[in-house]
Design a protein around this motif. Structure first.
Motif, PDB file in Angstrom:
ATOM      1  N   GLY A  88       0.946  -1.219  -0.111  1.00 23.56           N
ATOM      2  CA  GLY A  88       0.050  -0.135   0.089  1.00 23.56           C
ATOM      3  C   GLY A  88       0.902   1.180  -0.106  1.00 23.56           C
ATOM      4  N   ALA A  89       0.411   2.356   0.527  1.00 25.54           N
ATOM      5  CA  ALA A  89       0.954   3.750   0.592  1.00 25.54           C
ATOM      6  C   ALA A  89       0.524   4.366   1.979  1.00 25.54           C
ATOM      7  CB  ALA A  89       0.405   4.356  -0.367  1.00 25.54           C
ATOM      8  N   PRO A  90       1.484   5.470   2.241  1.00 25.73           N
ATOM      9  CA  PRO A  90       1.091   6.323   3.634  1.00 25.73           C
ATOM     10  C   PRO A  90      -0.200   6.743   3.517  1.00 25.73           C
ATOM     11  CG  PRO A  90       3.384   6.728   2.312  1.00 25.73           C
ATOM     12  CD  PRO A  90       2.574   5.831   1.354  1.00 25.73           C
ATOM     13  N   PRO A  91      -0.599   7.140   4.862  1.00 24.38           N
ATOM     14  CA  PRO A  91      -1.767   8.008   4.563  1.00 24.38           C
ATOM     15  C   PRO A  91      -1.829   9.233   4.114  1.00 24.38           C
ATOM     16  CG  PRO A  91      -0.875   7.951   6.852  1.00 24.38           C
ATOM     17  CD  PRO A  91      -0.271   6.941   6.054  1.00 24.38           C
ATOM     18  N   ALA A  92      -2.862   9.606   3.351  1.00 29.74           N
ATOM     19  CA  ALA A  92      -2.540  10.852   2.561  1.00 29.74           C
ATOM     20  C   ALA A  92      -3.726  11.966   3.032  1.00 29.74           C
ATOM     21  CB  ALA A  92      -2.742  10.664   1.003  1.00 29.74           C
ATOM     22  N   GLU A 132      -7.400   7.729   6.940  1.00 29.36           N
ATOM     23  CA  GLU A 132      -6.459   6.826   6.481  1.00 29.36           C
ATOM     24  C   GLU A 132      -5.375   6.545   7.421  1.00 29.36           C
ATOM     25  OE1 GLU A 132      -6.674   7.121   1.611  1.00 29.36           O
ATOM     26  OE2 GLU A 132      -5.070   7.644   2.721  1.00 29.36           O
ATOM     27  N   ILE A 133      -4.999   5.173   7.635  1.00 29.29           N
ATOM     28  CA  ILE A 133      -3.939   4.941   8.718  1.00 29.29           C
ATOM     29  C   ILE A 133      -2.980   3.830   7.967  1.00 29.29           C
ATOM     30  CG2 ILE A 133      -5.437   5.262  10.481  1.00 29.29           C
ATOM     31  CD1 ILE A 133      -5.415   1.952  10.856  1.00 29.29           C
ATOM     32  N   VAL A 191      -4.986  -6.021   6.564  1.00 27.09           N
ATOM     33  CA  VAL A 191      -4.341  -5.980   5.081  1.00 27.09           C
ATOM     34  C   VAL A 191      -4.672  -4.465   4.578  1.00 27.09           C
ATOM     35  CG1 VAL A 191      -4.085  -8.570   4.873  1.00 27.09           C
ATOM     36  CG2 VAL A 191      -5.796  -7.296   3.858  1.00 27.09           C
ATOM     37  N   THR A 192      -3.997  -4.319   3.612  1.00 23.77           N
ATOM     38  CA  THR A 192      -4.296  -2.988   2.793  1.00 23.77           C
ATOM     39  C   THR A 192      -5.762  -2.793   2.328  1.00 23.77           C
ATOM     40  OG1 THR A 192      -1.960  -2.522   2.453  1.00 23.77           O
ATOM     41  CG2 THR A 192      -3.496  -1.232   0.863  1.00 23.77           C
ATOM     42  N   ASP A 244     -13.674   5.868  12.419  1.00 28.63           N
ATOM     43  CA  ASP A 244     -13.706   4.902  11.306  1.00 28.63           C
ATOM     44  C   ASP A 244     -12.345   5.324  10.712  1.00 28.63           C
ATOM     45  OD1 ASP A 244     -16.010   3.524  12.031  1.00 28.63           O
ATOM     46  OD2 ASP A 244     -17.052   5.246  11.264  1.00 28.63           O
ATOM     47  N   VAL A 245     -11.676   4.154  10.193  1.00 24.57           N
ATOM     48  CA  VAL A 245     -10.323   4.317   9.491  1.00 24.57           C
ATOM     49  C   VAL A 245     -10.109   3.369   8.306  1.00 24.57           C
ATOM     50  CG1 VAL A 245      -9.030   5.645  11.331  1.00 24.57           C
ATOM     51  CG2 VAL A 245      -8.982   3.043  11.144  1.00 24.57           C
ATOM     52  N   THR A 246      -9.440   3.527   7.478  1.00 23.25           N
ATOM     53  CA  THR A 246      -9.047   2.723   6.574  1.00 23.25           C
ATOM     54  C   THR A 246      -7.476   2.429   6.287  1.00 23.25           C
ATOM     55  OG1 THR A 246     -11.126   3.130   4.969  1.00 23.25           O
ATOM     56  CG2 THR A 246      -9.246   2.060   3.814  1.00 23.25           C
ATOM     57  N   VAL A 247      -7.066   1.066   6.333  1.00 19.21           N
ATOM     58  CA  VAL A 247      -5.693   0.888   6.240  1.00 19.21           C
ATOM     59  C   VAL A 247      -5.004   0.927   4.687  1.00 19.21           C
ATOM     60  CG1 VAL A 247      -3.931  -1.008   6.456  1.00 19.21           C
ATOM     61  CG2 VAL A 247      -6.065  -0.822   7.760  1.00 19.21           C
TER      62      VAL A 247
END
Length: 834
Positions: free
Chosen positions: A132-136, A140-141, A154-155, A170-173
């Motif tokens: 994946g990628a860093p939180p933008a 996002e985390i 997982v991502t 609420d967050v998304t990896v």
């Protein structure tokens, strides 16, 4: 003489093995303690070295627990000559939900939310993303590999995180990254920098500022310190050294703790070794006398016994170091099975560990053998070669009188110390306990005659002649009986002290809750987080709730002294039972309530102005609105909610408990379901009634005591082996006697029963003395802790009964092998000495 000593060891392999085993167990605990803590030290040092890599200068607040460094100072630092980049540290505690929608348990490892630093601003090597990628953006985390694996995420997965001061998000990896601190259950959650600052700061401060220079650090620290004279400025090396020092200090306690139990194990082992060599000398009297008769000097005889001890000490210590490695492995595995979050790493065996373990093991063994060796060298050859000669030692009168003197001194000190509180009282109790232990050590042989004799008369009566013979054998050599029993006495004495402490702690908590808590339910959370902000208002809004009072810790300075009190979010009268002595109990405005003792100490009265200063230097002056009777539940002082909010920054606020009282005519059982449903969204909140709360506190005490009991079990095991050792050697010493008994008709089963009864008498005697000492010491020590809340002394009678009954079982088990060996004695061979 050297050849004689070495051949004697080789000829008695069982005796050698039992003696070596005592040394192995003692030195294993010492070496295992060093290995375990050295491993933790090395691993933590490596982690913190990696964590601070690339930092040339760090700026932090002079006050621990403050809001931190003003973010406005970032621009000031950036303007300093030689600064390449400045990174504000933004992080805080959180709870991550796993793929099963349950909080991820990290044990003792931290679970942190942090600001993501892009590569162009990174101080050290930037995070490497493996997926994946860093939180933008907010929501996002990114997770470290270990944390993602532990959470089963997982991502692309969606989940939730709980930030105590902000609630559930609420967050998304968005990605998964590698971390140098990725061990021991650590969870690192990276947020977009803007969201991290919103969640973990007050918007105006960061924990600290990390600085990287454009070239060689040189005098950068001095230039930054000149620009920020009111803040703490350190070089990167100073930061790493400080962290290492803190870790070393924390681990030194663990080391001392483990080494204390190692010392106990060695002390118990010392008595076994001493007993063993005493019996060896007794069995070899004729041999040693013959050596004297053919020209060996006293010094040569003494040195021969000491040489045997030296060989045993070296061999046992070497094996003990190897066993210490296994013990360190086992200890780490045991702690990891409880998910305490220890970092991983290979075990560290330092040269210091080998040297200390060898010295301790060899010295203890040689010193333990010195007295028997000295006694052996003084035996007249002609007397020792007589068949009827028996070494029962000198008169017991002098040592018994000295023991009685120590006993009187110990009892007086114990009673005097128990009437006070604090460190000085505990020191007096400790001195009294030491005196009583010495008294028992000195007077135990004389004490064993009536006690073991009486026990033998009672326990041996059903066995007839066999019981009488066992009783006679047990009191024949009171020194040996006392030395054998004393090893078990020490172990069970310490177990009893801990038992009294644990029972008293639980009884004190129960009394405190029963007498002081009116609330029907208590909401609690994990110790590191507490009850998330928002839970108390949500619960208070329920129709069946009349009071929901949040309690918070408040740390401030009063008259330049650090003080800890309680912030109260509501009126206490409905949820706690306390007595107001003066003033008003109104907590709706701004004010402070103090206990009677604390107010007198501070010179406060109702209306007195009190100035409280937080770690950021913010001063709040409020009047004393009330004074209440001393209460362990309320502590020294309380402040109202509005005062608490002025003193504690938002990102540091948390409730350690919320007390809930049901409204009149409310179904209390049905209210519980409503409370649980309402607090579900806060993830970590536990809803407990008073009995459950007491049970939880009791479980925490039991968990702590279980570790102590586990460590003390080693001393008890060594003591049991000491009984086995003594009985086995006793069988060898009495081989001719047993042969005579077999020749005149004693059956093998009767021989075994005789040995069983001897062992039971010794074990019960040692256990009874140990339990009595432990109860006395426990009572006295707990009495000195009355000012710390342990105001109820409770005796664990069930445990006491179990130990006394268990000692009888231990006696039988310890005698199994010696009894079988004795029963197999062939009469004619034993009588003729073949």
């Amino acid at each position: 003489m050297r050849k004689v000593s070495l051949r004697n060891l080789a000829a008695h392999k069982v005796r050698l093995a039992l003696t070596v085993l005592a040394v192995v167990l003692g030195t294993a605990f010492v070496s295992g303690s060093f290995i375990f803590t050295d491993t933790l030290q090395r691993t933590f040092n490596g982690l913190f070295e990696d964590a601070a890599q690339g930092v040339d200068v760090r700026v932090s607040s002079n006050e621990t627990g403050s809001s931190g460094v003003p973010l406005a100072d970032v621009a000031t630092v950036e303007a300093v000559d030689g600064v390449r980049t400045v990174v504000p540290a933004v992080d805080g505690q959180l709870v991550l939900l796993g793929s099963d929608k349950k909080p991820v348990q990290t044990g003792g490892a931290p679970s942190l939310g942090m600001s993501y630093i892009p590569p162009e601003r990174a101080i050290a090597k930037p995070d490497t993303f493996v997926a994946g990628a860093p939180p933008a953006r907010p929501g996002e985390i990114a997770l470290n590999e270990g944390g993602a694996r532990k959470a089963g995420l997982v991502t692309g997965d969606t989940t939730q995180v709980l930030v105590p001061s902000h609630g559930v998000l609420d967050v998304t990896v968005s990605g998964i990254y590698q971390s140098p601190t990725d061990s021991g259950g650590f969870i690192g959650v990276l947020f977009d920098d803007g969201q991290a600052r919103e969640l973990f700061t007050d918007g105006a401060h960061a924990d600290y500022l990390d600085i990287a220079s454009t070239g060689a650090p040189g005098d950068l620290r001095e230039r930054v310190a000149a620009a920020l004279p009111d803040l703490k400025v350190q070089t990167g090396d100073e930061v790493r050294d400080e962290v290492k020092s803190q870790v070393t200090s924390a681990l030194s306690f663990v080391n001392y703790f483990l080494l204390a139990f190692g010392a106990i194990a060695l002390l118990v082992g010392t008595f076994i070794i001493y007993n063993t060599f005493s019996m060896i000398v007794a069995q070899r009297l004729r041999e040693l006398a013959l050596l004297r008769a053919i020209g060996a000097s006293r010094q040569q005889v003494g040195r021969s016994v000491v040489l045997e001890a030296l060989v045993v000490g070296v061999l046992g210590s070497a094996l003990g170091i190897a066993a210490g490695v296994a013990l360190a492995y086992g200890l780490r595995g045991l702690l990891n099975s409880f998910d305490v979050g220890l970092p991983s790493g290979s075990l560290a065996l330092a040269p210091r560990t080998v040297i200390v373990a060898m010295l301790v093991g060899v010295l203890v063994t040689v010193v333990s053998a010195y007295a028997p060796a000295r006694r052996a060298s003084k035996i007249p050859p002609v007397a020792a070669m007589r068949e009827e000669f028996a070494s029962t030692g000198d008169s017991l009168r002098v040592r018994t009188l000295v023991g009685a003197v120590f006993g009187v001194v110990g009892v007086v000190a114990l009673v005097a110390g128990s009437r006070g509180t604090g460190g000085s009282a505990a020191a007096i109790v400790g001195a009294g306990a030491a005196a009583l232990v010495l008294a028992v050590l000195l007077a135990a042989p004389a004490l064993s005659l009536p006690v073991v004799g009486g026990l033998g008369a009672v326990l041996g009566r059903p066995f007839g002649a066999v019981g009488k013979l066992a009783r006679t054998n047990s009191v024949r050599n009171p020194r040996r009986t006392a030395a054998t029993a004393f090893a078990l006495t020490l172990g069970l004495m310490l177990v009893s002290v801990i038992g009294v402490f644990g029972s008293s702690a639980k009884a004190s908590v129960d009394t405190l809750v029963d007498a002081g808590v009116r609330a029907d339910y208590i909401l609690t959370g994990p110790q590191a987080i507490g009850v998330p902000i928002g839970a108390a208002p949500a619960v208070a809004a329920l129709p069946g709730v009349s009071d929901a009072v949040a309690l918070h810790f408040a740390s401030v300075k009063i008259d330049d002294k650090d003080e800890v009190g309680t912030g109260v979010g509501g009126e206490l009268g409905g949820v706690l039972d306390y007595t107001l002595e003066q003033g008003s109990a109104d907590l709706s405005g701004e004010g402070v309530l103090a206990s009677m003792t604390y107010a007198g100490k501070q010179g406060w009265s109702v209306g007195s102005p009190v100035t409280m200063t937080n770690r950021d230097g913010v001063e709040v002056t409020v009047p004393v609105t009330g004074i209440y009777a001393d209460s362990q539940m309320l502590g020294n002082w309380l402040v109202t909610q509005s005062v608490y909010e002025k003193l504690v920054p938002p990102q540091m606020r948390a409730d350690w408990a919320v007390l809930v009282k049901a409204a009149p005519d409310t179904d209390v059982a049905a209210l519980r379901a409503d409370l649980e449903k309402t607090t579900d969204k806060f993830l970590v909140v536990q809803v407990q009634d008073r009995e459950q709360f007491k049970g939880t506190q009791g479980q925490q005490i039991d968990t702590l005591l279980a570790v102590l009991y586990g460590l003390l079990a080693l001393a008890v095991v060594i003591a049991i082996l000491g009984i086995v050792n003594t009985l086995a050697l006793s069988v060898v010493e009495r081989r001719r006697e047993i042969g005579m008994l077999r020749a005149v008709g004693m059956q093998r089963a009767q021989v075994r029963r005789t040995i069983y009864l001897e062992s039971v008498l010794i074990a019960v005697f040692g256990a009874a003395v140990g339990v009595l000492l432990g109860l006395a010491f426990g009572w006295a020590f707990v009495s000195t802790l009355a000012d710390q809340g342990l105001n109820v002394i409770a005796v664990p009678w069930g445990q006491v009964t179990a130990m006394l009954l268990g000692s009888g079982v231990v006696g039988v088990l310890a005698a199994l092998w010696p009894a079988v060996r004795a029963a197999r004695t062939r009469p004619l061979e034993a009588i003729t000495g073949i």
